[in-house]
Write an enzyme that holds these catalytic residues in place. Structure first.
Site, PDB file in Angstrom:
ATOM      1  N   LYS A  94       0.823  -1.210   0.000  1.00  0.00           N
ATOM      2  CA  LYS A  94       0.000   0.000   0.000  1.00  0.00           C
ATOM      3  C   LYS A  94       0.862   1.267   0.000  1.00  0.00           C
ATOM      4  O   LYS A  94       0.370   2.353  -0.321  1.00  0.00           O
ATOM      5  CB  LYS A  94      -0.961   0.019   1.184  1.00  0.00           C
ATOM      6  CG  LYS A  94      -0.324   0.181   2.545  1.00  0.00           C
ATOM      7  CD  LYS A  94      -1.360   0.221   3.639  1.00  0.00           C
ATOM      8  CE  LYS A  94      -0.724   0.388   5.014  1.00  0.00           C
ATOM      9  NZ  LYS A  94       0.028   1.638   5.157  1.00  0.00           N
ATOM     10  N   ASP A  95       2.147   1.127   0.349  1.00  0.00           N
ATOM     11  CA  ASP A  95       3.052   2.277   0.372  1.00  0.00           C
ATOM     12  C   ASP A  95       3.864   2.410  -0.908  1.00  0.00           C
ATOM     13  O   ASP A  95       4.691   3.323  -1.021  1.00  0.00           O
ATOM     14  CB  ASP A  95       4.008   2.170   1.564  1.00  0.00           C
ATOM     15  CG  ASP A  95       3.306   2.312   2.900  1.00  0.00           C
ATOM     16  OD1 ASP A  95       2.268   2.998   2.940  1.00  0.00           O
ATOM     17  OD2 ASP A  95       3.786   1.733   3.889  1.00  0.00           O
ATOM     18  N   ARG A 144      -7.172   8.701   1.883  1.00  0.00           N
ATOM     19  CA  ARG A 144      -8.282   7.779   1.573  1.00  0.00           C
ATOM     20  C   ARG A 144      -9.187   7.601   2.777  1.00  0.00           C
ATOM     21  O   ARG A 144     -10.426   7.650   2.666  1.00  0.00           O
ATOM     22  CB  ARG A 144      -7.701   6.415   1.138  1.00  0.00           C
ATOM     23  CG  ARG A 144      -8.738   5.308   0.980  1.00  0.00           C
ATOM     24  CD  ARG A 144      -8.059   3.951   0.817  1.00  0.00           C
ATOM     25  NE  ARG A 144      -7.194   3.635   1.932  1.00  0.00           N
ATOM     26  CZ  ARG A 144      -7.597   3.033   3.054  1.00  0.00           C
ATOM     27  NH1 ARG A 144      -8.880   2.671   3.198  1.00  0.00           N
ATOM     28  NH2 ARG A 144      -6.758   2.777   4.023  1.00  0.00           N
ATOM     29  N   ARG A 145      -8.607   7.389   3.950  1.00  0.00           N
ATOM     30  CA  ARG A 145      -9.417   7.229   5.156  1.00  0.00           C
ATOM     31  C   ARG A 145     -10.142   8.521   5.503  1.00  0.00           C
ATOM     32  O   ARG A 145     -11.313   8.501   5.892  1.00  0.00           O
ATOM     33  CB  ARG A 145      -8.525   6.796   6.324  1.00  0.00           C
ATOM     34  CG  ARG A 145      -7.980   5.387   6.194  1.00  0.00           C
ATOM     35  CD  ARG A 145      -6.899   5.132   7.229  1.00  0.00           C
ATOM     36  NE  ARG A 145      -6.380   3.774   7.156  1.00  0.00           N
ATOM     37  CZ  ARG A 145      -5.168   3.409   7.583  1.00  0.00           C
ATOM     38  NH1 ARG A 145      -4.344   4.324   8.104  1.00  0.00           N
ATOM     39  NH2 ARG A 145      -4.772   2.160   7.477  1.00  0.00           N
ATOM     40  N   ARG A 162       1.333  11.539  11.808  1.00  0.00           N
ATOM     41  CA  ARG A 162       2.396  10.740  11.216  1.00  0.00           C
ATOM     42  C   ARG A 162       3.149  10.009  12.314  1.00  0.00           C
ATOM     43  O   ARG A 162       2.940  10.207  13.499  1.00  0.00           O
ATOM     44  CB  ARG A 162       3.347  11.646  10.428  1.00  0.00           C
ATOM     45  CG  ARG A 162       2.726  12.380   9.248  1.00  0.00           C
ATOM     46  CD  ARG A 162       2.341  11.454   8.120  1.00  0.00           C
ATOM     47  NE  ARG A 162       3.452  10.604   7.734  1.00  0.00           N
ATOM     48  CZ  ARG A 162       4.469  10.982   6.976  1.00  0.00           C
ATOM     49  NH1 ARG A 162       4.514  12.220   6.530  1.00  0.00           N
ATOM     50  NH2 ARG A 162       5.446  10.145   6.677  1.00  0.00           N
ATOM     51  N   ARG A 168       1.880   6.768  17.190  1.00  0.00           N
ATOM     52  CA  ARG A 168       0.506   7.251  17.037  1.00  0.00           C
ATOM     53  C   ARG A 168      -0.356   6.815  18.226  1.00  0.00           C
ATOM     54  O   ARG A 168      -1.149   7.600  18.752  1.00  0.00           O
ATOM     55  CB  ARG A 168      -0.099   6.725  15.732  1.00  0.00           C
ATOM     56  CG  ARG A 168       0.638   7.172  14.497  1.00  0.00           C
ATOM     57  CD  ARG A 168      -0.085   6.702  13.252  1.00  0.00           C
ATOM     58  NE  ARG A 168       0.813   6.622  12.106  1.00  0.00           N
ATOM     59  CZ  ARG A 168       0.448   6.296  10.889  1.00  0.00           C
ATOM     60  NH1 ARG A 168      -0.815   5.993  10.636  1.00  0.00           N
ATOM     61  NH2 ARG A 168       1.315   6.235   9.905  1.00  0.00           N
ATOM     62  N   CYS A 267       0.121  10.877  -4.167  1.00  0.00           N
ATOM     63  CA  CYS A 267       0.009  10.581  -2.741  1.00  0.00           C
ATOM     64  C   CYS A 267      -1.143  11.315  -2.067  1.00  0.00           C
ATOM     65  O   CYS A 267      -1.571  10.934  -0.980  1.00  0.00           O
ATOM     66  CB  CYS A 267       1.323  10.884  -2.026  1.00  0.00           C
ATOM     67  SG  CYS A 267       1.781  12.625  -2.021  1.00  0.00           S
TER      68      CYS A 267
END
Length: 334
Positions: A94-95, A144-145, A162, A168, A267
């Site tokens: 996904k990255d 996206r989220r 980040r 986090r 991105c």
């Protein structure tokens, strides 16, 4: 197993280990160690070494676009691979950006079986997302989220957060935390072995209209998949990776990334895409493109032959573009 491959690899890596490049985060190291274990089981006696590399994206607190996009997650590792400092590189798919080519002379030789693709809402006390008060602050680093959450709960605030997963979570659980919740990938917490230590709510991956009372979170392209990259000219390592490759996952990734490549998302493009295999063996691909706040989106769902995932990805991308995906993607560059 390919005849003679174990002897070739044991001879080559008898005195110096097969070097596996990865980012320095705890999750990246766990994933690289998993790959090393798989290689050791496949070729008993082979030596492996994890080579952590600090990448630009892990040091940058701001917008990834200012560093050149998702490529900042891998450019230092790419250099190490191309120059021969490492023999293979481990990535979360996904990255891996869809709008720039892989480092010259390299390719993904293996995709490991896909893990959980669900996103989760993590809170301090288990409060459901539906019960969070208006104005609550939600931390997420993903456009996206953010777009999908805002589509369902426009009354909530979001803020980029980040850092590694543990960083986090510490920001959420601190006594002076400003965050009511975080949105994270369930696979990451599972791989770190910390999922059971937190209150979380699983978000469904199936799309639901915003008035359905269900907050959906369609996955990112490549969600839950570990890819292993190597130099194409390194035939023994590429042969090894081919034997570690999971064909169903490889088909799903090809469908998703073909769609992503044709969309030319960057991105800051809220793009979701998820391929799977149906009960009758066909491929299914669902794709969505959003604007920044989720107030506008296009979606497409199609099915195709299992042996032609690229065509399926092209069909879904073409349909999304026909519906106006280019306009939404272009707007997010501003």
């Amino acid at each position: 197993m390919t005849d003679g491959l174990p002897d070739v690899l044991l001879s080559r890596f008898g005195e110096s280990p097969l070097r596996i490049g990865t980012r320095t985060s705890a999750l990246a190291r766990v994933q690289a160690e998993h790959v090393a274990t798989l290689i050791s089981k496949h070729i008993p006696g082979i030596q492996t070494e994890i080579v952590p590399t600090q990448v630009s994206a892990d040091l940058w607190p701001g917008d990834l676009a200012e560093l050149g996009g998702k490529g900042a997650f891998s450019k230092e590792i790419d250099r190490a691979l191309v120059s021969g400092q490492i023999d293979a590189a481990v990535h979360c798919m996904k990255d891996v950006p869809g709008d720039v080519p892989l480092a010259e002379g390299t390719a993904f030789g293996a995709y490991l079986p896909r893990d959980d693709v669900h996103d989760i809402v993590v809170t301090r006390d288990g409060t459901p997302l539906a019960d969070l008060p208006a104005g609550s602050l939600i931390g997420t680093s993903s456009v996206r989220r953010r777009a999908q959450l805002t589509m369902y709960r426009p009354d909530l605030r979001t803020e980029r957060i980040r850092g590694n997963i543990d960083t986090r979570l510490a920001k959420l659980e601190g006594s002076d935390s400003r965050y009511a919740a975080l949105i994270l990938a369930r696979a990451g917490l599972k791989r770190l072995g910390v999922l059971g230590q937190h209150h979380y709510e699983v978000l469904p991956v199936e799309f639901h209209p915003s008035d359905a009372g269900v907050v959906s979170m369609v996955p990112a392209v490549g969600a839950g998949v570990i890819g292993i990259q190597a130099r194409q000219a390194d035939a023994p390592v590429m042969r090894l990776l081919d034997e570690l490759n999971d064909p169903p996952t490889a088909r799903h990734i090809l469908a998703e990334r073909t769609m992503l490549h044709m969309l030319r998302g960057h991105c800051n493009s809220p793009i979701a895409g998820y391929a799977s295999t149906t009960g009758d063996g066909a491929l299914s691909l669902f794709g969505m493109v959003f604007n920044r706040d989720g107030s506008q989106f296009v979606r497409s769902h199609a099915w195709g032959e299992a042996d032609d995932p690229a065509t399926l990805g092209s069909r879904v991308a073409a349909d999304l573009l026909h519906q106006g995906a280019r306009r939404l993607i272009t707007a997010t560059r501003k």
